[in-house]
Scaffold this active site. Structure first.
Site: not given
Length: 256
Positions: A120-121, A138
């Site tokens: 994520h991100d 992440g």
């Protein structure tokens, strides 16, 4: 439009007539698929996912799925993918989180080999190669034209500089210098300029020699990093300036 009868496309999904959706694929209601994309089979596109043109998704990859973050509460975060990427078998790409900016983004012209995970991100640039089972935690940044070798995990909040090459099985816990070859032996170490890769990308001999001078100051001389940076600033060339700027911006320190 070529859609296999076994595919499941939710109401609201945008799938252009030029794209192909193969057997047992599922596309969620908030997915926008670009022109001339190919979903071979068993592909999952989920979440608020925006995909550009000319991408190929191989069997069992999952794109835009919920992040592997215990703090995630189902917020409508996003995934953005550019054009002409090749996403191979069993690749997983998690959407963003509210705390991390809300979006996972991949550029154009990338090759994501089998079992790659993009957490994520994370932000992946253009023309990057992530080899088999490369894993981004992440908030990782992979800059343009970088290569992450097979079975190489990259720690949260690390940056891999542009044109860098990371050898297979390397555990990356700090930022990776642009233009470098970095690989595990007993410990992570930068082994100098990624000269072969730079030649393939059209770098002139003069540009490569300038970078080699800079890397000798940084890696081979008996100067500490601060002293080496002072000497490197005296060298000419935009590439050396980029290298110096990367080191100065690094928050986790660089691999030497």
């Amino acid at each position: 439009m070529s859609i296999h009868p076994s595919a499941v496309i939710a109401a609201g999904a945008q799938v252009p007539e030029s794209s192909t959706v193969g057997p047992f694929c599922t596309i969620g209601p908030d997915v926008v698929l670009g022109e001339n994309c190919v979903l071979i089979s068993h592909v999952v596109l989920d979440g608020r996912t925006r995909i550009g043109a000319g991408n190929t998704f191989h069997p069992f990859c999952a794109v835009g799925v919920a992040p592997q973050d215990l703090k995630y509460g189902g917020e409508p975060t996003a995934t953005e993918i550019g054009d002409s990427n090749n996403v191979r078998e069993s690749v997983t790409i998690s959407r963003g989180t509210v705390g991390g900016g809300g979006v996972t983004r991949i550029g154009s012209g990338c090759l994501l080999m089998t079992s790659v995970h993009i957490g994520h991100d994370s932000l992946v640039g253009n023309h990057c190669i992530l080899a088999n089972a490369a894993t981004l935690a992440g908030h990782v940044v992979i800059e343009d034209y970088a290569t992450v070798g097979a079975f190489s995990p990259v720690h949260q909040h690390c940056t891999v500089g542009r044109y860098a090459f990371i050898g297979g099985g390397t555990i990356v816990t700090q930022d990776v210098l642009p233009f470098s070859k970095t690989s595990s032996r007993r410990e992570n170490k930068a082994f100098g300029v990624n000269s072969v890769g730079l030649e393939r990308r059209g770098f002139s001999p003069e540009r490569i020699r300038a970078l080699q001078k800079a890397f000798r100051l940084l890696l081979v001389s008996k100067l500490n990093t601060t002293q080496a940076l002072e000497r490197m600033r005296e060298l000419e060339g935009d590439d050396v300036a980029l290298l110096v700027g990367f080191i100065e911006r690094s928050e986790r320190g660089v691999i030497k």
